[in-house]
Design a protein around this motif. Structure first.
Motif, PDB file in Angstrom:
ATOM      1  N   ALA A 122       0.859  -1.299  -0.020  1.00 44.77           N
ATOM      2  CA  ALA A 122      -0.097   0.115  -0.010  1.00 44.77           C
ATOM      3  C   ALA A 122       0.732   1.294   0.002  1.00 44.77           C
ATOM      4  N   ILE A 123       0.627   2.050  -0.939  1.00 49.43           N
ATOM      5  CA  ILE A 123       1.410   3.317  -1.161  1.00 49.43           C
ATOM      6  C   ILE A 123       0.604   4.468  -0.928  1.00 49.43           C
ATOM      7  N   ALA A 124      -0.673   4.534  -0.961  1.00 49.83           N
ATOM      8  CA  ALA A 124      -1.478   5.560  -1.004  1.00 49.83           C
ATOM      9  C   ALA A 124      -2.938   5.131  -0.282  1.00 49.83           C
ATOM     10  N   GLY A 125      -3.508   6.223   0.418  1.00 47.34           N
ATOM     11  CA  GLY A 125      -4.986   5.742   0.966  1.00 47.34           C
ATOM     12  C   GLY A 125      -5.581   7.004   1.416  1.00 47.34           C
ATOM     13  N   LEU A 126      -6.887   6.746   1.412  1.00 48.11           N
ATOM     14  CA  LEU A 126      -7.879   7.756   1.692  1.00 48.11           C
ATOM     15  C   LEU A 126      -9.091   7.039   2.257  1.00 48.11           C
ATOM     16  N   MET A 127      -9.449   7.783   3.676  1.00 47.06           N
ATOM     17  CA  MET A 127     -10.722   7.324   4.128  1.00 47.06           C
ATOM     18  C   MET A 127     -11.612   8.734   4.364  1.00 47.06           C
ATOM     19  N   GLU A 128     -12.705   8.555   3.810  1.00 47.57           N
ATOM     20  CA  GLU A 128     -13.867   9.682   3.968  1.00 47.57           C
ATOM     21  C   GLU A 128     -15.002   9.479   4.650  1.00 47.57           C
ATOM     22  N   GLN A 129     -15.301  10.241   5.846  1.00 45.90           N
ATOM     23  CA  GLN A 129     -16.554   9.884   6.408  1.00 45.90           C
ATOM     24  C   GLN A 129     -17.344  11.373   6.062  1.00 45.90           C
ATOM     25  N   PRO A 130     -18.361  11.282   4.879  1.00 45.73           N
ATOM     26  CA  PRO A 130     -18.852  12.373   4.547  1.00 45.73           C
ATOM     27  C   PRO A 130     -20.052  12.962   5.387  1.00 45.73           C
ATOM     28  N   TYR A 131     -20.601  12.127   6.417  1.00 47.57           N
ATOM     29  CA  TYR A 131     -21.664  12.866   7.396  1.00 47.57           C
ATOM     30  C   TYR A 131     -21.040  13.703   8.291  1.00 47.57           C
ATOM     31  N   THR A 132     -19.673  13.595   8.691  1.00 51.40           N
ATOM     32  CA  THR A 132     -18.915  14.478   9.519  1.00 51.40           C
ATOM     33  C   THR A 132     -18.085  15.351   8.793  1.00 51.40           C
ATOM     34  N   GLY A 133     -17.855  15.144   7.488  1.00 55.32           N
ATOM     35  CA  GLY A 133     -17.018  16.112   6.685  1.00 55.32           C
ATOM     36  C   GLY A 133     -15.478  15.784   6.891  1.00 55.32           C
ATOM     37  N   GLU A 134     -15.211  14.685   7.372  1.00 52.36           N
ATOM     38  CA  GLU A 134     -13.801  14.346   7.607  1.00 52.36           C
ATOM     39  C   GLU A 134     -13.104  13.337   6.534  1.00 52.36           C
ATOM     40  N   ARG A 135     -11.884  13.805   6.336  1.00 59.41           N
ATOM     41  CA  ARG A 135     -11.195  12.953   5.284  1.00 59.41           C
ATOM     42  C   ARG A 135      -9.854  12.821   5.928  1.00 59.41           C
ATOM     43  N   TRP A 136      -9.307  11.648   5.613  1.00 60.02           N
ATOM     44  CA  TRP A 136      -7.748  11.331   5.964  1.00 60.02           C
ATOM     45  C   TRP A 136      -7.142  11.029   4.564  1.00 60.02           C
ATOM     46  N   LEU A 137      -6.125  11.522   4.062  1.00 59.49           N
ATOM     47  CA  LEU A 137      -5.563  11.410   2.816  1.00 59.49           C
ATOM     48  C   LEU A 137      -3.867  11.158   2.956  1.00 59.49           C
ATOM     49  N   ALA A 138      -3.566   9.967   2.672  1.00 57.33           N
ATOM     50  CA  ALA A 138      -2.092   9.866   2.927  1.00 57.33           C
ATOM     51  C   ALA A 138      -1.235   9.300   1.603  1.00 57.33           C
ATOM     52  N   VAL A 139      -0.519  10.506   0.989  1.00 58.17           N
ATOM     53  CA  VAL A 139       0.202  10.028  -0.214  1.00 58.17           C
ATOM     54  C   VAL A 139       1.577  10.631  -0.219  1.00 58.17           C
ATOM     55  N   GLY A 140       2.655   9.778  -0.587  1.00 60.25           N
ATOM     56  CA  GLY A 140       3.733  10.192  -0.620  1.00 60.25           C
ATOM     57  C   GLY A 140       4.488  10.197   0.926  1.00 60.25           C
ATOM     58  N   GLY A 141       3.848   9.470   1.717  1.00 66.29           N
ATOM     59  CA  GLY A 141       4.210   9.370   3.231  1.00 66.29           C
ATOM     60  C   GLY A 141       3.658  10.690   4.125  1.00 66.29           C
ATOM     61  N   ARG A 142       2.791  11.523   3.421  1.00 65.78           N
ATOM     62  CA  ARG A 142       2.263  12.514   4.264  1.00 65.78           C
ATOM     63  C   ARG A 142       0.901  12.448   4.404  1.00 65.78           C
ATOM     64  N   LEU A 143       0.490  12.864   5.411  1.00 61.49           N
ATOM     65  CA  LEU A 143      -1.105  12.583   5.675  1.00 61.49           C
ATOM     66  C   LEU A 143      -1.581  13.943   6.062  1.00 61.49           C
ATOM     67  N   GLU A 144      -2.865  14.309   5.319  1.00 66.35           N
ATOM     68  CA  GLU A 144      -3.642  15.273   5.570  1.00 66.35           C
ATOM     69  C   GLU A 144      -4.972  14.975   6.244  1.00 66.35           C
ATOM     70  N   HIS A 145      -5.172  15.589   7.179  1.00 66.01           N
ATOM     71  CA  HIS A 145      -6.671  15.158   8.052  1.00 66.01           C
ATOM     72  C   HIS A 145      -7.319  16.570   7.794  1.00 66.01           C
TER      73      HIS A 145
END
Length: 274
Positions: A122-145
Motif C-alpha cells: 500500500a502506497i496511498a490511501g484515503l478514508m472519507e466520512q462524508p456525514y462528519t465532513g472528515e477526510r484522511w488522505l495519505a500520499v507520498g508518506g504525508r498525511l492530510e486530515h
C-alpha cells in the motif's frame, strides 16, 4: 519525500491524490444521499449477516469509473464487484462503505476507503466520512486530515503501555478459538475498549484518540487503504505475526512501537497457551 513511480500512464503524488479525492467525491452522492434513509438491505451470506445495499454497489461503480478514466491500465480490487486484472503492478483498492452495519443503523462511523498498491504494498490511501465532513488522505508518506475542507492537526499518541491504551476492535465475534482467548487477555489489560468503529477506529488512531486497534477476519479492502494513513501519522500496523497487513486476516495497529511490541507479546503468549 515526494514519490514518483514509473507507470505506463505516469503516476505522481499529485495524480494519486487527485484520483483518490475524485473517487471519494464521486461516491458521496451514492452514500451520503442514502444515509439515514430506509434502504433495502441484502445479505451476502447464507449463514450469518454480511449486509450490502444499493449505496455500496453504486458508490463502488462511481469510484471505478473515476479510476478507469484516469488509469485504464491499472487493476481494481473492490468489495462489491469483480476484480479488474491488468498487466501492471498497480492495483486500486476500494471499499465503498466500510462499516455497512453502521451505515444501515444510522451510525456515522462508516467510511469510504480507496487505496493504491504497488507490487502488493500500500502506497496511498484515503478514508472519507462524508456525514462528519472528515477526510484522511495519505500520499507520498504525508498525511492530510481535514474536516469540512479545513486542516486538522493529526498525529498518533505517545502511549507506550497497554495498561494506558484506548483500544478498539470492530466486533469480538470476529475472533474464534485461540484468537478469542488472545483478544480476551489483551482487552483485559487495556485501559478501555470501544467496539463497532470499523475503519473509523484506525483514523482515530492516526489522530491520537485511540492507541491500539486489534482485529481478525479482515479482507484486503478493509485494511490496505488505511495502512498509509496509519504509517504517515507515525503509527505501526502489521498482522499478528508481524508481517505486512495488506492482504488482511489478522491486524494490529498501534500508536507506538513499544505499544505494538507489548500487544504482540500478549497475543503471542496467549495463542501459545492454547
Amino acid at each position: 519525500m515526494s514519490m514518483t513511480i514509473s507507470s505506463p500512464t505516469g503516476l505522481t503524488d499529485q495524480t494519486i491524490a487527485e484520483t483518490l479525492i475524485a473517487g471519494a467525491n464521486a461516491a458521496r452522492a451514492s452514500t451520503l444521499g442514502r444515509f439515514r434513509t430506509q434502504l433495502a438491505v441484502d445479505n451476502k451470506f447464507s449463514s450469518g449477516f454480511d449486509p450490502v445495499t444499493e449505496a455500496d454497489r453504486e458508490a463502488e461503480m462511481r469510484i471505478r469509473e473515476v479510476i478507469a478514466a484516469r488509469f485504464p491500465d491499472h487493476g481494481i480490487i473492490g468489495e462489491e464487484w469483480d476484480t479488474k486484472d491488468t498487466a501492471t503492478r498497480f492495483n486500486w483498492i476500494i471499499d465503498p462503505i466500510d462499516g455497512t452495519r453502521a451505515f444501515i443503523s444510522g451510525v456515522p462511523v462508516w467510511g469510504t476507503l480507496i487505496g493504491l498498491t504497488h507490487e502488493g504494498r500500500a502506497i496511498a490511501g484515503l478514508m472519507e466520512q462524508p456525514y462528519t465532513g472528515e477526510r484522511w488522505l495519505a500520499v507520498g508518506g504525508r498525511l492530510e486530515h481535514t474536516r469540512n475542507d479545513q486542516p486538522v492537526p493529526t498525529a498518533v499518541s505517545t502511549v507506550t503501555k497497554l495498561s494506558q491504551a484506548r483500544t478498539s476492535t470492530t466486533d469480538p465475534g470476529l475472533f474464534s478459538g485461540p484468537q478469542l482467548s488472545a483478544w480476551t487477555q489483551l482487552s483485559a489489560r487495556a485501559l478501555q475498549v470501544r467496539y463497532g468503529l470499523d475503519c473509523y477506529a484506525y483514523c482515530l488512531l492516526a489522530s491520537g484518540h485511540i492507541d491500539l486497534v486489534v482485529e481478525a477476519g479482515l479482507k484486503d479492502v478493509d485494511i490496505a487503504p488505511l495502512i498509509p494513513i496509519i504509517e504517515a501519522a507515525g503509527g505501526i500496523v502489521t498482522t499478528w505475526d508481524g508481517g505486512r497487513a495488506e492482504r488482511g486476516g489478522t491486524c494490529i495497529a498501534a500508536a507506538t512501537e513499544q505499544l505494538h511490541e507489548e500487544a504482540m507479546r500478549v497475543l503471542r503468549d496467549a495463542m501459545l497457551d492454547q
